[in-house]
Design a protein around this motif. Sequence first.
Motif, PDB file in Angstrom:
ATOM      1  N   ARG A 147       0.830  -1.199   0.000  1.00 30.13           N
ATOM      2  CA  ARG A 147       0.000   0.000   0.000  1.00 30.13           C
ATOM      3  C   ARG A 147       0.873   1.262   0.000  1.00 30.13           C
ATOM      4  O   ARG A 147       0.589   2.239  -0.683  1.00 30.13           O
ATOM      5  CB  ARG A 147      -0.910  -0.032   1.236  1.00 30.13           C
ATOM      6  N   LEU A 148       1.944   1.192   0.775  1.00 27.56           N
ATOM      7  CA  LEU A 148       2.859   2.335   0.876  1.00 27.56           C
ATOM      8  C   LEU A 148       3.497   2.629  -0.483  1.00 27.56           C
ATOM      9  O   LEU A 148       3.621   3.782  -0.895  1.00 27.56           O
ATOM     10  CB  LEU A 148       3.936   2.033   1.925  1.00 27.56           C
ATOM     11  N   GLU A 149       3.860   1.574  -1.168  1.00 24.10           N
ATOM     12  CA  GLU A 149       4.438   1.731  -2.506  1.00 24.10           C
ATOM     13  C   GLU A 149       3.423   2.381  -3.454  1.00 24.10           C
ATOM     14  O   GLU A 149       3.751   3.288  -4.205  1.00 24.10           O
ATOM     15  CB  GLU A 149       4.802   0.348  -3.065  1.00 24.10           C
ATOM     16  N   ARG A 150       2.214   1.851  -3.399  1.00 22.08           N
ATOM     17  CA  ARG A 150       1.135   2.377  -4.247  1.00 22.08           C
ATOM     18  C   ARG A 150       0.895   3.866  -3.960  1.00 22.08           C
ATOM     19  O   ARG A 150       0.724   4.665  -4.866  1.00 22.08           O
ATOM     20  CB  ARG A 150      -0.132   1.560  -3.981  1.00 22.08           C
ATOM     21  N   LEU A 151       0.922   4.215  -2.693  1.00 23.26           N
ATOM     22  CA  LEU A 151       0.686   5.608  -2.308  1.00 23.26           C
ATOM     23  C   LEU A 151       1.805   6.505  -2.839  1.00 23.26           C
ATOM     24  O   LEU A 151       1.561   7.638  -3.270  1.00 23.26           O
ATOM     25  CB  LEU A 151       0.573   5.727  -0.783  1.00 23.26           C
ATOM     26  N   HIS A 152       3.002   5.953  -2.800  1.00 26.30           N
ATOM     27  CA  HIS A 152       4.160   6.693  -3.309  1.00 26.30           C
ATOM     28  C   HIS A 152       3.970   7.005  -4.803  1.00 26.30           C
ATOM     29  O   HIS A 152       4.182   8.127  -5.246  1.00 26.30           O
ATOM     30  CB  HIS A 152       5.417   5.859  -3.068  1.00 26.30           C
ATOM     31  N   GLU A 153       3.519   5.986  -5.549  1.00 25.91           N
ATOM     32  CA  GLU A 153       3.266   6.182  -6.984  1.00 25.91           C
ATOM     33  C   GLU A 153       2.147   7.204  -7.216  1.00 25.91           C
ATOM     34  O   GLU A 153       2.263   8.080  -8.069  1.00 25.91           O
ATOM     35  CB  GLU A 153       2.856   4.861  -7.647  1.00 25.91           C
ATOM     36  N   GLU A 154       1.092   7.049  -6.432  1.00 28.20           N
ATOM     37  CA  GLU A 154      -0.041   7.977  -6.563  1.00 28.20           C
ATOM     38  C   GLU A 154       0.427   9.411  -6.360  1.00 28.20           C
ATOM     39  O   GLU A 154      -0.015  10.339  -7.024  1.00 28.20           O
ATOM     40  CB  GLU A 154      -1.115   7.658  -5.518  1.00 28.20           C
ATOM     41  N   ARG A 155       1.323   9.560  -5.417  1.00 29.07           N
ATOM     42  CA  ARG A 155       1.806  10.896  -5.092  1.00 29.07           C
ATOM     43  C   ARG A 155       2.611  11.482  -6.246  1.00 29.07           C
ATOM     44  O   ARG A 155       2.477  12.659  -6.577  1.00 29.07           O
ATOM     45  CB  ARG A 155       2.663  10.802  -3.834  1.00 29.07           C
ATOM     46  N   GLN A 156       3.425  10.637  -6.845  1.00 38.33           N
ATOM     47  CA  GLN A 156       4.222  11.122  -7.978  1.00 38.33           C
ATOM     48  C   GLN A 156       3.351  11.489  -9.168  1.00 38.33           C
ATOM     49  O   GLN A 156       3.628  12.438  -9.887  1.00 38.33           O
ATOM     50  CB  GLN A 156       5.241  10.056  -8.373  1.00 38.33           C
ATOM     51  N   LYS A 157       2.278  10.708  -9.347  1.00 43.57           N
ATOM     52  CA  LYS A 157       1.388  10.976 -10.470  1.00 43.57           C
ATOM     53  C   LYS A 157       0.324  12.010 -10.124  1.00 43.57           C
ATOM     54  O   LYS A 157      -0.517  12.316 -10.955  1.00 43.57           O
ATOM     55  CB  LYS A 157       0.685   9.678 -10.887  1.00 43.57           C
ATOM     56  N   ALA A 158       0.329  12.442  -8.867  1.00 48.52           N
ATOM     57  CA  ALA A 158      -0.705  13.356  -8.376  1.00 48.52           C
ATOM     58  C   ALA A 158      -2.101  12.842  -8.721  1.00 48.52           C
ATOM     59  O   ALA A 158      -2.948  13.566  -9.237  1.00 48.52           O
ATOM     60  CB  ALA A 158      -0.489  14.766  -8.920  1.00 48.52           C
ATOM     61  N   ALA A 159      -2.303  11.549  -8.444  1.00 50.19           N
ATOM     62  CA  ALA A 159      -3.562  10.886  -8.805  1.00 50.19           C
ATOM     63  C   ALA A 159      -4.725  11.390  -7.964  1.00 50.19           C
ATOM     64  O   ALA A 159      -5.872  11.343  -8.379  1.00 50.19           O
ATOM     65  CB  ALA A 159      -3.417   9.376  -8.637  1.00 50.19           C
ATOM     66  N   ARG A 160      -4.410  11.835  -6.769  1.00 53.09           N
ATOM     67  CA  ARG A 160      -5.441  12.328  -5.838  1.00 53.09           C
ATOM     68  C   ARG A 160      -4.876  13.564  -5.157  1.00 53.09           C
ATOM     69  O   ARG A 160      -3.674  13.809  -5.231  1.00 53.09           O
ATOM     70  CB  ARG A 160      -5.708  11.278  -4.748  1.00 53.09           C
TER      71      ARG A 160
END
Length: 355
Positions: free
Chosen positions: A138-151
């Motif tokens: 989950r932490l990895e996924r959140l890291h990616e989301e943050r880079q992509k500014a998904a949310r």
Amino acid sequence: MTTIGIHGLAQSGKSTLFTLLTQGHGGNVQREGPLTLTTAVVPFPDPRLDALHRLVGCKNKVPATMTLVDVAAAPGSRGGGLGPLRNALARMDALVLVVRVFPGEHVPHPLGEVDPQRDLDHLEGELMLADMEVLENRLERLHEERQKAARPRELIEREQAVVTRLLEALRQEKPLRTLPLNEEEARLVAGYGLLSRKPLLVVVNLGEDQEAPALRVPEGARRVDAALALERELLDMPDDEAANFREAYGLPPTPARQRILAALRATLDVITFYTYNERECRAWLLPRGATAIDAAGRIHTDMARGFIRAEVWPIEAFLKAQGDTAALRRQGLWRVEGRDYQVQDGDILYIRFSR
Ligand SMILES: Nc1nc2c(ncn2[C@@H]2O[C@H](COP(=O)(O)OP(=O)(O)O)[C@@H](O)[C@H]2O)c(=O)[nH]1
Ligand SMILES: [Mg+2]
């Protein structure tokens, strides 16, 4: 609505416990890959509901129930971890771990010698490891989301903070059920299906004539000791015969079935509220702290939507007054409450709502 998973090593007594709790009525068997899930609905014994039913004379008596699932994995299917078992356990509201103490040359133990402490540590360790894996992903996924500014960044950061906190606890070998979370944090992690965060009951399965051993039970878990196989034998016996048998064998006077169901109810941290009309007297479970509007929604979504008010009176007083609501009013025990009223264990509710 409330689903409880029975988990434990092979040959620990899971099926014996399932039979005891379902009183031998059997269950619905489903295969899910290497898993065999046996499911049954079990009513909670409820003397207050019995008394209400006798007093009011409603046609049907409907006790609160739980769904019990015996979760058995085929030998060798777990590949060192929990494997597919994790997803099945993640769906449960609470877990029961069955731990074997009974000896037996005829019943092989999957880890060799009988050693309940080792088994308990092993089982709890597996739950925590599975959680760690989920949280790290989950932490990895959140890291990616943050880079992509998904949310929105702020939302992602808040979730990262909780996940990091949970991981930190696990790294200190603390099961997640001991970690207090605020409402928002709990909501954020609710969908993860974290296993060591689930309410836990440990059932210690004793053999005949065995004393309860000293055991370190996982933090925040309850424990019940019972000779499951022996107790199961007593199921088919008439009550007086069973009572004699209990004494002869030195079993506790309260049947294990009753003790385990009471412990389960306590483990779930629920309260019971009641409703009745001519047609049925009924018991309902709610999480402790739930409100009148939650209770209404539990009964029917229309009732929550059109909620006007709740009339509330305690079942004990109602039974004591022989159903005399006027007497309860005089004593101030019959009350009108709004949607935010925190329902108390033993409340009888009558919900006024508009259709
Ligand atoms: N002697 C003895 N045998 C037991 C006890 N509990 C379960 N067993 C036996 O151990 C075996 C495994 O029990 P079961 O409930 O099927 O375990 P499961 O694999 O966890 O479902 C069965 O043959 C049971 O009869 C017990 O308390 N004493
Ligand atoms: Mg079994």
